[in-house]
Design a protein around this motif. Structure first.
Motif, PDB file in Angstrom:
ATOM      1  N   GLU A   7     -73.588 -11.321  16.986  1.00  0.00           N
ATOM      2  CA  GLU A   7     -72.373 -11.449  16.389  1.00  0.00           C
ATOM      3  C   GLU A   7     -71.674 -10.025  16.491  1.00  0.00           C
ATOM      4  OE1 GLU A   7     -70.093 -12.478  12.059  1.00  0.00           O
ATOM      5  OE2 GLU A   7     -72.479 -12.535  12.292  1.00  0.00           O
ATOM      6  N   ALA A   8     -72.075  -9.070  16.214  1.00  0.00           N
ATOM      7  CA  ALA A   8     -71.527  -7.856  16.300  1.00  0.00           C
ATOM      8  C   ALA A   8     -70.907  -7.339  17.672  1.00  0.00           C
ATOM      9  CB  ALA A   8     -72.578  -6.943  15.835  1.00  0.00           C
ATOM     10  N   LEU A   9     -71.981  -7.691  18.639  1.00  0.00           N
ATOM     11  CA  LEU A   9     -71.438  -7.659  19.879  1.00  0.00           C
ATOM     12  C   LEU A   9     -70.312  -8.491  20.563  1.00  0.00           C
ATOM     13  CD1 LEU A   9     -75.059  -7.069  21.729  1.00  0.00           C
ATOM     14  CD2 LEU A   9     -73.228  -5.219  21.241  1.00  0.00           C
ATOM     15  N   GLU A  10     -70.324  -9.693  20.104  1.00  0.00           N
ATOM     16  CA  GLU A  10     -69.053 -10.523  20.313  1.00  0.00           C
ATOM     17  C   GLU A  10     -68.007  -9.959  19.433  1.00  0.00           C
ATOM     18  OE1 GLU A  10     -70.004 -14.544  18.867  1.00  0.00           O
ATOM     19  OE2 GLU A  10     -71.907 -14.659  20.393  1.00  0.00           O
ATOM     20  N   TYR A  15     -62.630  -7.302  20.053  1.00  0.00           N
ATOM     21  CA  TYR A  15     -62.008  -6.192  19.613  1.00  0.00           C
ATOM     22  C   TYR A  15     -61.391  -5.334  20.588  1.00  0.00           C
ATOM     23  CZ  TYR A  15     -60.307  -2.348  16.488  1.00  0.00           C
ATOM     24  OH  TYR A  15     -59.457  -1.481  15.924  1.00  0.00           O
ATOM     25  N   LEU A  16     -62.190  -5.056  21.713  1.00  0.00           N
ATOM     26  CA  LEU A  16     -61.870  -4.353  22.693  1.00  0.00           C
ATOM     27  C   LEU A  16     -60.627  -4.959  23.734  1.00  0.00           C
ATOM     28  CD1 LEU A  16     -65.438  -3.065  24.101  1.00  0.00           C
ATOM     29  CD2 LEU A  16     -63.621  -1.665  23.259  1.00  0.00           C
ATOM     30  N   ARG A  17     -61.123  -6.364  23.523  1.00  0.00           N
ATOM     31  CA  ARG A  17     -59.902  -7.139  24.572  1.00  0.00           C
ATOM     32  C   ARG A  17     -58.452  -7.018  23.638  1.00  0.00           C
ATOM     33  NH1 ARG A  17     -57.837 -11.622  23.379  1.00  0.00           N
ATOM     34  NH2 ARG A  17     -59.178 -12.163  22.053  1.00  0.00           N
ATOM     35  N   LYS A  18     -58.593  -7.054  22.504  1.00  0.00           N
ATOM     36  CA  LYS A  18     -57.273  -7.003  21.775  1.00  0.00           C
ATOM     37  C   LYS A  18     -56.561  -5.688  21.647  1.00  0.00           C
ATOM     38  CE  LYS A  18     -58.665 -11.050  18.392  1.00  0.00           C
ATOM     39  NZ  LYS A  18     -58.702 -11.330  17.281  1.00  0.00           N
ATOM     40  N   LYS A  25     -55.943   3.566  23.208  1.00  0.00           N
ATOM     41  CA  LYS A  25     -56.366   4.326  24.041  1.00  0.00           C
ATOM     42  C   LYS A  25     -57.843   4.649  23.792  1.00  0.00           C
ATOM     43  CE  LYS A  25     -52.935   4.451  26.974  1.00  0.00           C
ATOM     44  NZ  LYS A  25     -53.254   3.393  28.150  1.00  0.00           N
ATOM     45  N   ALA A  26     -58.217   4.734  22.332  1.00  0.00           N
ATOM     46  CA  ALA A  26     -59.322   5.147  21.818  1.00  0.00           C
ATOM     47  C   ALA A  26     -59.825   4.579  20.759  1.00  0.00           C
ATOM     48  CB  ALA A  26     -59.361   6.842  21.576  1.00  0.00           C
ATOM     49  N   ILE A  27     -61.268   4.367  20.489  1.00  0.00           N
ATOM     50  CA  ILE A  27     -61.687   3.750  19.216  1.00  0.00           C
ATOM     51  C   ILE A  27     -62.850   4.558  18.625  1.00  0.00           C
ATOM     52  CG2 ILE A  27     -62.800   1.526  18.203  1.00  0.00           C
ATOM     53  CD1 ILE A  27     -61.279   0.043  20.568  1.00  0.00           C
ATOM     54  N   VAL A  28     -62.591   4.858  17.289  1.00  0.00           N
ATOM     55  CA  VAL A  28     -63.990   5.263  16.608  1.00  0.00           C
ATOM     56  C   VAL A  28     -64.759   4.100  16.047  1.00  0.00           C
ATOM     57  CG1 VAL A  28     -64.871   6.771  14.885  1.00  0.00           C
ATOM     58  CG2 VAL A  28     -62.761   7.619  16.391  1.00  0.00           C
ATOM     59  N   LEU A  29     -65.767   3.943  16.716  1.00  0.00           N
ATOM     60  CA  LEU A  29     -66.353   2.506  16.241  1.00  0.00           C
ATOM     61  C   LEU A  29     -67.524   3.068  15.646  1.00  0.00           C
ATOM     62  CD1 LEU A  29     -67.290  -0.520  16.913  1.00  0.00           C
ATOM     63  CD2 LEU A  29     -68.704   0.461  18.642  1.00  0.00           C
ATOM     64  N   ILE A  30     -67.484   2.459  14.201  1.00  0.00           N
ATOM     65  CA  ILE A  30     -68.492   2.765  13.336  1.00  0.00           C
ATOM     66  C   ILE A  30     -69.504   1.654  12.970  1.00  0.00           C
ATOM     67  CG2 ILE A  30     -68.830   3.112  10.610  1.00  0.00           C
ATOM     68  CD1 ILE A  30     -67.014   5.386  12.181  1.00  0.00           C
ATOM     69  N   ARG A  58     -63.523  -2.476  30.192  1.00  0.00           N
ATOM     70  CA  ARG A  58     -62.639  -2.006  29.095  1.00  0.00           C
ATOM     71  C   ARG A  58     -62.793  -0.427  28.683  1.00  0.00           C
ATOM     72  NH1 ARG A  58     -64.581  -7.196  27.874  1.00  0.00           N
ATOM     73  NH2 ARG A  58     -63.097  -8.924  28.012  1.00  0.00           N
ATOM     74  N   VAL A  59     -64.096  -0.117  28.845  1.00  0.00           N
ATOM     75  CA  VAL A  59     -64.433   1.226  28.425  1.00  0.00           C
ATOM     76  C   VAL A  59     -64.677   2.158  29.570  1.00  0.00           C
ATOM     77  CG1 VAL A  59     -66.064   2.716  26.957  1.00  0.00           C
ATOM     78  CG2 VAL A  59     -65.472   0.516  26.143  1.00  0.00           C
ATOM     79  N   GLU A  60     -63.691   3.210  29.532  1.00  0.00           N
ATOM     80  CA  GLU A  60     -63.733   4.096  30.678  1.00  0.00           C
ATOM     81  C   GLU A  60     -64.843   5.341  30.287  1.00  0.00           C
ATOM     82  OE1 GLU A  60     -60.481   7.233  31.765  1.00  0.00           O
ATOM     83  OE2 GLU A  60     -59.738   5.205  31.943  1.00  0.00           O
ATOM     84  N   GLU A  61     -64.855   5.710  28.921  1.00  0.00           N
ATOM     85  CA  GLU A  61     -66.086   6.610  28.791  1.00  0.00           C
ATOM     86  C   GLU A  61     -66.190   6.303  27.344  1.00  0.00           C
ATOM     87  OE1 GLU A  61     -65.360  10.797  29.450  1.00  0.00           O
ATOM     88  OE2 GLU A  61     -63.410  10.287  30.483  1.00  0.00           O
ATOM     89  N   TYR A  62     -67.459   6.731  27.155  1.00  0.00           N
ATOM     90  CA  TYR A  62     -68.042   6.883  25.423  1.00  0.00           C
ATOM     91  C   TYR A  62     -68.889   8.116  25.364  1.00  0.00           C
ATOM     92  CZ  TYR A  62     -72.142   5.051  28.131  1.00  0.00           C
ATOM     93  OH  TYR A  62     -73.294   5.036  29.027  1.00  0.00           O
TER      94      TYR A  62
END
Length: 111
Positions: A7-10, A15-18, A25-30, A58-62
């Motif tokens: 569920e978290a991965l879904e 969220y990434l798509r939206k 341009k950046a997300i701090v994912l908690i 979707r994710v260029e770098e992490y």
């Protein structure tokens, strides 16, 4: 109780798509660190998904939170790419194993 791994991965996929649709341009994912003292299942599933290119479209770098402690070389390199993250990251003197920073884009790359 929080979401299960799938569920978290879904939720992250959605969220990434939206986020990309609206120009984020950046997300701090908690994702949390889990109560085991070794990281929770959601944290490890997200790390695994990123390392295995699940979100490469979707994710260029992490950057895993524990790898970007305040003042480190990795911290400064990240801020060069996305200066607006400074206000979020400056609180994490030792890094933060319960978060991951995602730089969004269309090219498949990882850090």
């Amino acid at each position: 109780m929080g979401p299960y791994v799938e569920e978290a991965l879904e939720r992250l996929t959605d969220y990434l798509r939206k986020s990309i649709e609206v120009g984020v341009k950046a997300i701090v994912l908690i994702h949390g660190y889990g109560s085991s003292g070794e990281g929770g299942r959601i944290k490890w599933a997200i790390h695994d998904a990123l390392e295995n290119n699940r979100y490469s479209d979707r994710v260029e770098e992490y950057y895993f939170g524990e790898s970007v402690p305040f003042g480190s070389a990795a911290y400064h390199a990240l801020l060069k790419r996305r200066p607006s993250l400074k206000r979020y990251l400056q609180r994490f003197k030792e890094g933060n194993a319960g978060m991951t920073v995602l730089l969004l884009g269309s090219k498949a790359r990882s850090a």
